[in-house]
Design a protein around this motif. Sequence first.
Motif, PDB file in Angstrom:
ATOM      1  N   UNK A  40      -4.420 -18.107   9.486  1.00 49.88           N
ATOM      2  CA  UNK A  40      -5.289 -16.839   9.564  1.00 49.88           C
ATOM      3  C   UNK A  40      -5.470 -15.604  10.107  1.00 49.88           C
ATOM      4  N   UNK A  41      -6.003 -15.995  12.049  1.00 50.32           N
ATOM      5  CA  UNK A  41      -6.343 -15.314  12.329  1.00 50.32           C
ATOM      6  C   UNK A  41      -4.319 -13.958  12.882  1.00 50.32           C
ATOM      7  N   UNK A  42      -3.570 -15.366  12.736  1.00 48.80           N
ATOM      8  CA  UNK A  42      -1.965 -14.829  13.156  1.00 48.80           C
ATOM      9  C   UNK A  42      -1.968 -13.440  11.797  1.00 48.80           C
ATOM     10  N   UNK A  43      -1.638 -14.403  10.720  1.00 50.72           N
ATOM     11  CA  UNK A  43      -2.026 -12.861  10.203  1.00 50.72           C
ATOM     12  C   UNK A  43      -2.434 -11.660   9.816  1.00 50.72           C
ATOM     13  N   UNK A  44      -3.899 -12.463   9.744  1.00 50.13           N
ATOM     14  CA  UNK A  44      -4.944 -10.919  10.432  1.00 50.13           C
ATOM     15  C   UNK A  44      -4.508  -9.853  11.290  1.00 50.13           C
ATOM     16  N   UNK A  45      -4.106 -10.668  12.317  1.00 50.65           N
ATOM     17  CA  UNK A  45      -3.292  -9.129  13.462  1.00 50.65           C
ATOM     18  C   UNK A  45      -2.440  -8.838  13.221  1.00 50.65           C
ATOM     19  N   UNK A  46      -0.858  -9.215  12.636  1.00 53.86           N
ATOM     20  CA  UNK A  46      -0.571  -9.308  12.072  1.00 53.86           C
ATOM     21  C   UNK A  46      -0.307  -7.865  11.114  1.00 53.86           C
ATOM     22  N   UNK A  47      -1.285  -7.860  11.034  1.00 56.62           N
ATOM     23  CA  UNK A  47      -1.500  -6.738   9.197  1.00 56.62           C
ATOM     24  C   UNK A  47      -2.506  -5.157  10.154  1.00 56.62           C
ATOM     25  N   UNK A  48      -3.210  -5.605  12.009  1.00 50.54           N
ATOM     26  CA  UNK A  48      -3.360  -4.564  12.034  1.00 50.54           C
ATOM     27  C   UNK A  48      -2.711  -3.234  12.748  1.00 50.54           C
ATOM     28  N   UNK A  49      -1.294  -4.236  12.911  1.00 54.56           N
ATOM     29  CA  UNK A  49      -0.131  -2.802  14.365  1.00 54.56           C
ATOM     30  C   UNK A  49       0.466  -1.824  12.556  1.00 54.56           C
ATOM     31  N   UNK A  50       0.191  -2.754  11.999  1.00 57.32           N
ATOM     32  CA  UNK A  50       1.022  -1.670  10.885  1.00 57.32           C
ATOM     33  C   UNK A  50       0.524  -1.320   9.536  1.00 57.32           C
ATOM     34  N   UNK A  51      -0.898  -1.819   9.159  1.00 49.13           N
ATOM     35  CA  UNK A  51      -2.049  -0.988   8.662  1.00 49.13           C
ATOM     36  C   UNK A  51      -2.415   0.508   9.476  1.00 49.13           C
ATOM     37  N   UNK A  52      -2.472  -0.005  11.075  1.00 57.15           N
ATOM     38  CA  UNK A  52      -2.934   1.022  11.516  1.00 57.15           C
ATOM     39  C   UNK A  52      -2.094   2.560  12.298  1.00 57.15           C
ATOM     40  N   UNK A  53      -1.655   1.874  12.740  1.00 58.94           N
ATOM     41  CA  UNK A  53      -0.293   2.968  12.525  1.00 58.94           C
ATOM     42  C   UNK A  53       0.053   3.147  11.386  1.00 58.94           C
ATOM     43  N   UNK A  54       0.007   2.848  10.264  1.00 58.99           N
ATOM     44  CA  UNK A  54       0.550   3.571   8.779  1.00 58.99           C
ATOM     45  C   UNK A  54      -0.580   4.787   8.551  1.00 58.99           C
ATOM     46  N   UNK A  55      -2.006   4.362   8.960  1.00 52.71           N
ATOM     47  CA  UNK A  55      -2.841   4.692   8.282  1.00 52.71           C
ATOM     48  C   UNK A  55      -3.195   6.048   9.179  1.00 52.71           C
ATOM     49  N   UNK A  56      -3.048   5.885  10.474  1.00 54.26           N
ATOM     50  CA  UNK A  56      -3.167   7.267  11.455  1.00 54.26           C
ATOM     51  C   UNK A  56      -2.435   8.140  11.009  1.00 54.26           C
ATOM     52  N   UNK A  57      -0.744   7.929  10.210  1.00 52.91           N
ATOM     53  CA  UNK A  57       0.471   8.514   9.759  1.00 52.91           C
ATOM     54  C   UNK A  57       0.484   9.049   8.329  1.00 52.91           C
ATOM     55  N   UNK A  58      -0.817   8.742   7.702  1.00 50.22           N
ATOM     56  CA  UNK A  58      -0.991   8.575   6.173  1.00 50.22           C
ATOM     57  C   UNK A  58       0.093   8.138   5.461  1.00 50.22           C
ATOM     58  N   UNK A  59       0.392   6.967   5.922  1.00 55.57           N
ATOM     59  CA  UNK A  59       1.455   6.516   4.933  1.00 55.57           C
ATOM     60  C   UNK A  59       0.635   5.578   4.110  1.00 55.57           C
ATOM     61  N   UNK A  60      -0.161   5.678   3.463  1.00 53.65           N
ATOM     62  CA  UNK A  60      -1.517   4.815   2.359  1.00 53.65           C
ATOM     63  C   UNK A  60      -0.574   4.060   1.290  1.00 53.65           C
ATOM     64  N   UNK A  61       0.207   4.567   0.892  1.00 59.24           N
ATOM     65  CA  UNK A  61       1.123   2.950   0.501  1.00 59.24           C
ATOM     66  C   UNK A  61       1.335   2.093   0.774  1.00 59.24           C
ATOM     67  N   UNK A  62       1.708   2.081   2.211  1.00 60.12           N
ATOM     68  CA  UNK A  62       2.329   1.045   2.882  1.00 60.12           C
ATOM     69  C   UNK A  62       1.430   0.212   3.246  1.00 60.12           C
ATOM     70  N   UNK A  63       0.139   0.850   3.575  1.00 61.01           N
ATOM     71  CA  UNK A  63      -0.905   0.216   3.606  1.00 61.01           C
ATOM     72  C   UNK A  63      -1.245  -0.299   2.851  1.00 61.01           C
ATOM     73  N   UNK A  64      -1.617  -0.488   1.650  1.00 59.40           N
ATOM     74  CA  UNK A  64      -2.002  -1.166   0.587  1.00 59.40           C
ATOM     75  C   UNK A  64      -1.456  -2.319   0.176  1.00 59.40           C
ATOM     76  N   UNK A  65       0.359  -2.375   0.324  1.00 57.87           N
ATOM     77  CA  UNK A  65       0.982  -3.367   0.072  1.00 57.87           C
ATOM     78  C   UNK A  65       0.611  -3.874   1.472  1.00 57.87           C
ATOM     79  N   UNK A  66       0.049  -3.694   2.081  1.00 53.61           N
ATOM     80  CA  UNK A  66      -0.056  -4.694   3.542  1.00 53.61           C
ATOM     81  C   UNK A  66      -0.548  -5.699   3.125  1.00 53.61           C
ATOM     82  N   UNK A  67      -1.113  -5.168   3.021  1.00 55.27           N
ATOM     83  CA  UNK A  67      -2.920  -5.807   2.776  1.00 55.27           C
ATOM     84  C   UNK A  67      -2.928  -6.732   1.492  1.00 55.27           C
ATOM     85  N   UNK A  68      -2.126  -6.558   0.389  1.00 54.48           N
ATOM     86  CA  UNK A  68      -1.595  -6.932  -0.755  1.00 54.48           C
ATOM     87  C   UNK A  68      -1.252  -8.345  -0.198  1.00 54.48           C
ATOM     88  N   UNK A  69      -0.458  -8.258   0.447  1.00 58.41           N
ATOM     89  CA  UNK A  69       0.856  -8.973   0.326  1.00 58.41           C
ATOM     90  C   UNK A  69       0.271 -10.144   1.406  1.00 58.41           C
TER      91      UNK A  69
END
Length: 463
Positions: free
Chosen positions: A295-324
């Motif tokens: 659980x923590x491994x998956x959750x932590x792997x989510x963070x740099x992907x979501x964080x970077x793309x949220x900061x870069x305004x790539x919101x579709x990738x943010x949503x896709x990452x979370x759902x997957x």
Amino acid sequence: MSQDKNELAITPVKSLILKFALPSVIAFLVNSLYSIIDQIFVGNYAGYKANAATSIIFPVFMFSMAVASCISEGGVAYFSLQLGAGHKKISEKIFGNVLRLLIIFPIFITVFSYIFLDEMLVFFGATEEIIPLAKDYAKIIFLGGPFSLLGMGLNSFIRADGSPRYAMSSMLVGAILNLILDPIFISVFGWGVKGAAWATVIGETASFIVSVLYLPKFRALKVKLSSLKFSLPIVKKIILYGTSNFFISVAITFVIIVYNNSLNKYGSETIYGSTIPLSAYALTAKVNQIFMSFMIGIGISLQPIVGYNYGARNYARVKETFIYCLRIAVGIGLLFSIVLQIFPHFFVRLFGEGNELYYKFADMSFRIIFSAQMFTAFAIIISNFFRAIGKPLYSILSAGSRFTIFFIPIIYIVPKFLGLKGVLLSTPICEVLSAGFSIWLMHGEMKKLNRLIKNEEKRKGSL
């Protein structure tokens, strides 16, 4: 590394998650092996009472992890958002301040633990027959605390730098060394719980050294002495972003203390006594570390992907990452629950011998405590998502609700009617309730995310 060429922004999400999640899960599994390996060897060579002794100081370990996780994961979340927005110099200062904090606080915790060890063991629910063994184990294990926690912090940034395999390797080195030294120190040298502690300390120090060797290899930042300069605004942000991790870990520590004391109290009123429930719960805690590694491994792997793309305004990738990530985590939780309903005795016997009463209670403990793991996934993944987008309060509410809002009344009310079994049932009840609460929080955020996706599409279409 320009923003448009960063792999976090252009690599297919499923491939990216696999690249980050797999090494992260393995790394956390490896980290869990330290205490699990100790437990297996100690249990087989010294009996189930020694299992209880090595687990009774777990709250100290959890509090130390809470501090380190607050600093490192809060720093990584802030770091990823700033890196995604193109603020490289701020990112370097964030890393430098994280290093400073991870040197100061673990040393303070270690000194404090040595001074108040006797009082802590009594407070944690230790019985008189296991206190001497617990002290032997704790006095040595505390020595490795600073190395373990600083290594953990470095690992978080190594993963965020796009090198999750190196982070995994550094932890693997320590775990393998621990695995080799455990049987030598415990059985060959006859050191018992002291041998398990020394094997762990040496392994943690080895992992720390390997992590330090990565410092000149960082790609997203340059490690400079000027970056280590203390910055109060940056420290405040690091702690703010990491508050959810700290709160959750402290809450878990509180849960363990209350659990131990409840098992002690209600167990003494049954044929099992106090030591058998404490020993059985120690085993469930160790096996739960395996599940939480996923659980923590998956959750932590989510963070740099979501964080970077949220900061870069790539919101579709943010949503896709979370759902997957959520789908993977829920699936693993369901599988974990099924396996432990069918084969609880296998895991109980893995940790050593005991009498029939011990086996009976331990099997029951496993089946009840691990009956709702698929619900745990919701709270953890949603909490990590909120932290990644810079909303620590929602992160705290999501993951912390099961340890505070729901756990406190349940652990005091349910056992009054169901006794010792009620103590065990409090875990799955909390998991189900907190999952529903987390989904409710995420529902509102998902609506906002969908609006951001539409607005960003319109903005790009007008360019």
